[in-house]
Design a protein around this motif. Structure first.
Motif, PDB file in Angstrom:
ATOM      1  N   UNK A 213      41.011  -4.685  -9.618  1.00 30.45           N
ATOM      2  CA  UNK A 213      40.118  -5.283  -8.638  1.00 30.45           C
ATOM      3  C   UNK A 213      40.912  -6.097  -7.624  1.00 30.45           C
ATOM      4  N   UNK A 214      40.512  -6.012  -6.371  1.00 29.70           N
ATOM      5  CA  UNK A 214      41.192  -6.718  -5.291  1.00 29.70           C
ATOM      6  C   UNK A 214      40.195  -7.584  -4.529  1.00 29.70           C
ATOM      7  N   UNK A 215      40.563  -8.816  -4.207  1.00 28.31           N
ATOM      8  CA  UNK A 215      39.688  -9.635  -3.365  1.00 28.31           C
ATOM      9  C   UNK A 215      39.372  -8.915  -2.052  1.00 28.31           C
ATOM     10  N   UNK A 216      38.123  -8.977  -1.642  1.00 26.86           N
ATOM     11  CA  UNK A 216      37.691  -8.293  -0.432  1.00 26.86           C
ATOM     12  C   UNK A 216      36.901  -7.029  -0.699  1.00 26.86           C
ATOM     13  N   UNK A 217      36.973  -6.497  -1.934  1.00 25.09           N
ATOM     14  CA  UNK A 217      36.201  -5.296  -2.271  1.00 25.09           C
ATOM     15  C   UNK A 217      34.703  -5.585  -2.241  1.00 25.09           C
ATOM     16  N   UNK A 218      33.923  -4.600  -1.786  1.00 28.22           N
ATOM     17  CA  UNK A 218      32.462  -4.712  -1.815  1.00 28.22           C
ATOM     18  C   UNK A 218      31.952  -4.394  -3.217  1.00 28.22           C
ATOM     19  N   UNK A 219      30.896  -5.089  -3.616  1.00 31.16           N
ATOM     20  CA  UNK A 219      30.335  -4.889  -4.957  1.00 31.16           C
ATOM     21  C   UNK A 219      28.810  -4.928  -4.896  1.00 31.16           C
ATOM     22  N   UNK A 220      28.201  -4.388  -5.942  1.00 30.22           N
ATOM     23  CA  UNK A 220      26.775  -4.569  -6.187  1.00 30.22           C
ATOM     24  C   UNK A 220      26.646  -5.414  -7.448  1.00 30.22           C
ATOM     25  N   UNK A 221      25.836  -6.444  -7.375  1.00 31.35           N
ATOM     26  CA  UNK A 221      25.599  -7.325  -8.513  1.00 31.35           C
ATOM     27  C   UNK A 221      24.198  -7.049  -9.040  1.00 31.35           C
ATOM     28  N   UNK A 222      24.124  -6.546 -10.275  1.00 33.02           N
ATOM     29  CA  UNK A 222      22.837  -6.196 -10.888  1.00 33.02           C
ATOM     30  C   UNK A 222      22.486  -7.241 -11.943  1.00 33.02           C
ATOM     31  N   UNK A 223      21.355  -7.916 -11.750  1.00 31.70           N
ATOM     32  CA  UNK A 223      20.901  -8.948 -12.672  1.00 31.70           C
ATOM     33  C   UNK A 223      19.652  -8.477 -13.391  1.00 31.70           C
ATOM     34  N   UNK A 224      19.625  -8.694 -14.699  1.00 28.61           N
ATOM     35  CA  UNK A 224      18.474  -8.296 -15.502  1.00 28.61           C
ATOM     36  C   UNK A 224      18.174  -9.393 -16.502  1.00 28.61           C
ATOM     37  N   UNK A 225      16.935  -9.871 -16.491  1.00 26.08           N
ATOM     38  CA  UNK A 225      16.505 -10.902 -17.424  1.00 26.08           C
ATOM     39  C   UNK A 225      15.946 -10.274 -18.696  1.00 26.08           C
ATOM     40  N   UNK A 226      15.864 -11.029 -19.785  1.00 25.02           N
ATOM     41  CA  UNK A 226      15.344 -10.485 -21.047  1.00 25.02           C
ATOM     42  C   UNK A 226      13.956  -9.875 -20.870  1.00 25.02           C
ATOM     43  N   UNK A 227      13.715  -8.784 -21.596  1.00 22.36           N
ATOM     44  CA  UNK A 227      12.446  -8.063 -21.477  1.00 22.36           C
ATOM     45  C   UNK A 227      11.305  -8.840 -22.140  1.00 22.36           C
ATOM     46  N   UNK A 228      10.088  -8.662 -21.597  1.00 24.18           N
ATOM     47  CA  UNK A 228       8.888  -9.249 -22.188  1.00 24.18           C
ATOM     48  C   UNK A 228       7.789  -8.177 -22.240  1.00 24.18           C
ATOM     49  N   UNK A 229       6.862  -8.314 -23.171  1.00 20.76           N
ATOM     50  CA  UNK A 229       5.734  -7.381 -23.265  1.00 20.76           C
ATOM     51  C   UNK A 229       4.709  -7.721 -22.189  1.00 20.76           C
ATOM     52  N   UNK A 230       4.302  -6.728 -21.416  1.00 23.04           N
ATOM     53  CA  UNK A 230       3.360  -6.955 -20.321  1.00 23.04           C
ATOM     54  C   UNK A 230       2.421  -5.764 -20.200  1.00 23.04           C
ATOM     55  N   UNK A 231       1.272  -6.017 -19.553  1.00 23.38           N
ATOM     56  CA  UNK A 231       0.352  -4.945 -19.190  1.00 23.38           C
ATOM     57  C   UNK A 231       0.877  -4.324 -17.898  1.00 23.38           C
TER      58      UNK A 231
END
Length: 309
Positions: A213-231
Motif C-alpha cells: 500500500x502506498x500513501x495517495x492510493x484511492x480506496x473504498x471504505x465499507x462499514x457494516x454494523x452488527x445485524x438486527x432482526x427487522x421486518x
C-alpha cells in the motif's frame, strides 16, 4: 438487517508513526548521506556530518578530563570520575551515541566533524537541508514515516454520521490492487463538520504488512454494523415520493388498501419497515406502480394524498 455504508477515501501516512530527526547543536552540514524523498533510513544509520564548535569543545573537555584522571589518580581531592560523567552527559545530550563516545575514548582523537545518526527508522517524507547549509539547535534534519500501518481517510456526509460506530466492521478495498480487501478499525471521527460542504472525516487504520500500500492510493471504505432482526420488504414494494412511503396491502380477494409506512435501513434489495404494517400482512411486491396508476385513473386522485404526514 445491518446498515452498510460505502465511502470513498484516500490512503495517507499514519501521523502517529511519523518521526522527525533534529540537530541538538548548531553547526554546518559538511556531508549529507541521504538526498532523496522516499529513501528508506534504518535506525542508527548516519544522516549527516556536522561541524559544530560547541560539540568540538565538548569533545576536547572530555579528552582533557580523561587525561587528567590518568595523571592525578590518587594524588588529588578532585573527583575526576564525576567530571568525566558530566562531560559524557554533555556529549550524549548533544547527540553523540554511546558507541561514538566509546570510540572517542579509545582513539583519544576528536574529529572536526561529528556524524549525526538517525534516531528512528522509516521512509523520508521531508528533507529540507543540503551540504553547506547551517543548522540551528533543534533544527529538523528530516522527517521519517513508518509505513507498517496507514490511514484510510474517507469523507462522510453529516446525515450519515449516525451510521458510524467505533465497533463497526470495516473493510478497506483497493481498486488499484485488484480490489484487495483489508480489514481495519475506526481510529478517529472528526467532531467538527465542514460548514460549507457538510462533510466529515472518518479515519481507519489498516496494516501494511508487505508494504504494497502506498500513501495517495484511492480506496473504498465499507462499514457494516452488527445485524438486527427487522421486518423487511423488497425495495420495489415500497412507493416513495420524497415525503412519505406507502405500500399496497391486500385486504380481500382483488381488494387492496394503500397504507403509509415508516422505513429504516436499506440493505441490498431489502428495506426495513419500522411501523405501518405488521408481520403476516399480504403486501403487493410486484406491480405496485400499476396499482397506483389504476387508482388515479379510476378515482382521479393520488392514493398518497389521503395520508397524514
Amino acid at each position: 438487517m445491518s446498515d452498510k455504508l460505502t465511502l470513498t477515501g484516500t490512503l495517507n501516512f499514519n501521523q502517529y508513526k511519523m518521526h522527525s530527526v533534529s540537530s541538538r547543536v548548531m553547526g554546518r552540514v559538511e556531508k549529507l548521506y541521504y538526498r532523496n524523498i522516499g529513501e528508506y533510513v534504518p535506525q542508527g544509520s548516519p544522516l549527516i556530518e556536522i561541524y559544530s564548535e560547541e560539540l568540538n569543545n565538548a569533545k576536547q573537555e572530555y579528552l582533557l578530563a580523561l587525561e587528567r584522571r590518568n595523571l592525578f589518580t590518587g594524588n588529588t581531592s578532585i573527583d575526576f570520575n564525576q567530571l568525566l560523567q558530566s562531560s559524557r552527559n554533555k556529549l550524549s545530550l548533544w547527540g553523540m551515541s554511546e558507541g561514538q563516545i566509546r570510540q572517542l575514548e579509545r582513539s583519544r582523537k576528536a574529529s572536526l566533524t561529528t556524524t549525526v545518526l538517525s534516531t528512528g527508522a522509516g521512509y523520508i517524507t521531508n528533507l529540507n537541508i543540503s551540504e553547506g547549509a547551517y543548522l540551528s539547535e533543534g533544527g529538523t534534519i528530516l522527517t521519517l514515516a513508518d509505513l507498517s500501518t496507514l490511514w484510510a481517510e474517507a469523507q462522510v456526509y453529516s446525515s450519515q454520521m449516525a451510521l458510524i460506530h467505533r465497533d463497526s466492521k470495516v473493510t478497506v478495498s483497493l481498486p488499484d490492487l485488484d480490489n484487495l480487501k483489508i480489514e481495519g478499525k475506526i481510529d478517529f471521527t472528526n467532531p467538527e463538520i465542514n460548514s460549507a460542504s457538510r462533510i466529515n472525516l472518518v479515519r481507519v487504520s489498516i496494516p501494511n504488512k508487505d508494504h504494497l500500500l502506498k500513501p495517495g492510493m484511492s480506496v473504498y471504505v465499507l462499514l457494516e454494523n452488527p445485524s438486527t432482526n427487522s421486518l423487511t420488504l423488497p425495495i420495489d414494494a415500497v412507493i416513495r415520493d420524497g415525503k412519505m412511503a406507502t405500500v399496497w396491502v391486500k385486504t380481500a380477494k382483488n381488494t387492496f388498501v394503500n397504507k403509509m409506512v415508516k422505513t429504516g435501513l436499506e440493505t441490498d434489495d431489502r428495506i426495513e419497515i419500522i411501523s405501518g404494517i405488521k408481520e403476516g400482512d399480504d403486501i403487493v411486491i410486484s406491480g405496485t406502480y400499476l396499482l397506483n396508476s389504476e387508482y388515479i385513473f379510476k378515482k382521479g386522485a393520488n392514493p398518497m394524498a389521503g395520508h397524514d404526514m
